[in-house]
Enzyme design. Structure first.
Site, short mmCIF file in Angstrom:
data_model
loop_
_atom_site.label_atom_id
_atom_site.label_comp_id
_atom_site.label_asym_id
_atom_site.label_seq_id
_atom_site.Cartn_x
_atom_site.Cartn_y
_atom_site.Cartn_z
N SER A 166 9.55 -40.70 3.32
CA SER A 166 9.65 -41.94 4.22
C SER A 166 11.15 -42.27 3.86
O SER A 166 11.87 -42.86 4.92
CB SER A 166 8.67 -42.87 4.02
OG SER A 166 8.24 -43.04 2.58
N HIS A 177 1.72 -37.75 2.15
CA HIS A 177 2.80 -38.89 1.71
C HIS A 177 1.71 -39.95 1.53
O HIS A 177 0.66 -40.26 0.85
CB HIS A 177 3.89 -38.86 2.71
CG HIS A 177 4.88 -39.85 2.19
ND1 HIS A 177 4.90 -40.15 0.90
CD2 HIS A 177 6.06 -40.42 2.84
CE1 HIS A 177 5.97 -41.10 0.67
NE2 HIS A 177 6.60 -40.95 1.73
N HIS A 202 2.16 -34.70 -8.93
CA HIS A 202 3.19 -35.04 -8.10
C HIS A 202 4.60 -34.30 -8.31
O HIS A 202 4.62 -33.31 -9.09
CB HIS A 202 3.75 -36.72 -8.93
CG HIS A 202 4.78 -37.56 -8.18
ND1 HIS A 202 6.18 -37.04 -8.23
CD2 HIS A 202 4.64 -38.43 -7.38
CE1 HIS A 202 6.74 -38.04 -7.64
NE2 HIS A 202 5.74 -38.78 -7.08
N ARG A 210 3.32 -46.43 -11.82
CA ARG A 210 2.69 -47.40 -10.95
C ARG A 210 1.35 -47.41 -11.03
O ARG A 210 0.61 -48.30 -10.79
CB ARG A 210 3.04 -46.89 -9.34
CG ARG A 210 4.65 -46.88 -9.37
CD ARG A 210 5.07 -46.10 -7.88
NE ARG A 210 4.66 -44.82 -7.97
CZ ARG A 210 4.99 -44.05 -6.97
NH1 ARG A 210 5.21 -44.57 -5.69
NH2 ARG A 210 4.48 -42.66 -7.06
N ASP A 236 -1.23 -43.27 -5.68
CA ASP A 236 -2.64 -43.29 -5.05
C ASP A 236 -3.87 -43.04 -5.40
O ASP A 236 -5.03 -43.44 -4.93
CB ASP A 236 -2.45 -41.92 -3.79
CG ASP A 236 -1.15 -41.92 -3.20
OD1 ASP A 236 -0.83 -42.91 -2.74
OD2 ASP A 236 -0.36 -40.95 -3.26
#
Length: 465
Positions: free
Chosen positions: A269, A299, A345, A354, A400
């Site tokens: 993105s 993504h 990742h 995160r 995620d």
């Protein structure tokens, strides 16, 4: 075009531009004024770096990288953040715990405001509380959607994925582009950043209304509340979605929008937004392109897949969420040739910071929530299983793994909408770089490509056989 004519056009556009400027309640420099002060020095720094070290070799490209998605190839400029495989993300050199501590907070809150992060990513400086409030007010003041965009969203069929509707609406905002209008009139390229800035602020301001209209149309009654100019960005987003009365959800939005905003420039993105912008497409067209990449299951849509996997696991385990039973389930998953969603990742080799930030939020606000307990037990088991499996470079959880669980707890259960929230957040990270790209005069991106036959020839020539 003659230099005299171009100067006249530039002067006229600048007068139009300044006449439409808004004033907000702060005696300190606005974000745009501060950026105007910073850019010349930054541009000179880049100029000198290229002049003195432009021929310096900064990396080596292997054939397997060319065929492996260009992983690890140094070739992009991204000012806002750098991702370290061990430390994780740093926003302008600051870790997530540091921005949680240092960025201004909302009234009565403890989580950072994403509009303050936007200021940091654009300038490298922490804004004051007054400057942040002024930016919040400006975003609220610019939030109204053109009627044709509202009608376009309302006419979209409910079965069209929310991310597709999100992208369509942002493309339609091209009608409002100051950059496109200025470019058509022949504005000097040194002024590009000003109009890119204006478009970026307009776009960021309108995203809550777009996202909420899609959410309320597809999943509820189609009614969207009005923006409250006294509220910060996250509080208004929560209000428009229908969760404004829940102070904890507002805090979650502040955290969510901040930590999902930026993850250096090589992800799909971010890179797509930058790439399309390098062709001098407006921020509206550039972000829409980036969001189309974010919509992919590899993504931004990964959080939706993680949640669906968690539901399947919970059903399969029939209430037994013990670590032993989870370990068995994970081995069954791997033996069936499937992956464990939310783990691994492309860059990170440790637990995603995160993920950790979201875990700490859950420990504070929902320690006894069943889905959180399931995620926690998986966290304790999965890395060991994946390490023994031997086919995973990074056996640790990524962002995620957790976000969907937090949203579920507060009643935002429609997981097909989750990537739209990710898209709102990602705008905070990619739009500052788009402004800086134009301010620094970066060119259109055009890397060299070869066919497989040409690579075979190239390798033979290099090896001399």
């Amino acid at each position: 075009m003659s230099g005299i004519r171009q100067a006249k056009i530039s002067t006229r556009l600048t007068k139009q531009f300044l006449s439409g400027a808004r004033t907000y309640a702060t005696a300190e420099p606005t974000l745009k004024a501060r950026l105007a002060e910073i850019l010349p020095e930054k541009a000179e720094q880049v100029k000198q770096l290229k002049k003195e070290h432009g021929k310096t070799v900064i990396g080596e490209v292997l054939l397997e990288q060319a065929y492996g998605g260009m992983r690890g190839i140094k070739g992009l400029v991204w000012e806002g953040s750098v991702l370290d495989p061990i430390e994780g993300i740093r926003f302008r050199g600051k870790t997530i715990p540091e921005i949680q501590a240092e960025l201004p907070k909302g009234p009565g809150g403890s989580e950072p405001l994403p509009e303050a992060l936007f200021w940091l990513l654009l300038t490298g400086e922490i804004p004051s509380a007054a400057q942040t409030k002024a930016l919040s007010e400006e975003l609220a003041a610019r939030s109204k959607l053109p009627k044709h965009v509202e009608e376009l969203i309302d006419r979209s069929p409910s079965h069209l994925h929310p991310m597709a509707q999100f992208s369509i609406a942002i493309n339609a905002l091209e009608s409002e582009s100051q950059f496109a209008k200025a470019y058509a009139q022949g504005v000097n390229k040194t002024e590009y950043w000003k109009y890119t800035y204006e478009d970026s602020i307009e776009l960021l301001a309108k995203l809550p209304n777009i996202a909420a209209r899609i959410y309320r149309n597809v999943f509820h009654d189609g009614k969207v509340a009005d923006i409250d100019p006294s509220l910060d960005y996250s509080a208004n987003l929560a209000k428009l979605l229908g969760f404004g009365d829940n102070a904890e959800f507002v805090e979650l939005m502040r955290l969510y929008l901040t930590i999902h905003s930026d993850h250096e420039g090589g992800n799909v993105s971010a890179h797509t937004t930058h790439l399309v912008g390098s062709a001098l497409s407006s921020p509206f067209l550039s972000l829409a392109a980036g969001l189309n990449g974010l919509a992919g299951p590899l993504h931004g849509r990964a959080n939706q897949e993680v949640l669906e996997w968690l539901f399947s696991m919970r059903e399969e385990l029939k209430g037994d969420l013990s670590k032993e039973r989870i370990e068995e389930y994970l081995w069954e998953t791997l033996k069936a040739g499937r992956v464990v969603p939310g783990y691994g990742h492309a860059v990170l080799r440790k637990t995603d910071p995160r993920y950790t930030a979201q875990r700490e939020f859950a420990l504070k606000h929902m320690p006894d929530y069943e889905l959180f307990k399931l995620v926690s037990n998986i966290y304790e088991v999965a890395p060991g299983v994946l390490t023994k499996h031997g086919k995973t470079k990074n056996p640790w959880p990524n962002v995620d793994s957790h976000s969907g669980v937090l949203l579920q707890y507060y009643g935002l259960t429609e997981q097909s909408f989750y990537t739209v929230l990710f898209g709102v957040s990602r705008a905070f990270g990619v739009l500052p770089q788009l402004i800086l790209d134009r301010g620094l005069g970066l060119p259109i991106e055009r890397p060299k490509s070869f066919s497989t036959e040409k690579y075979i020839e190239l390798v033979k020539n290099i090896k001399g056989n």
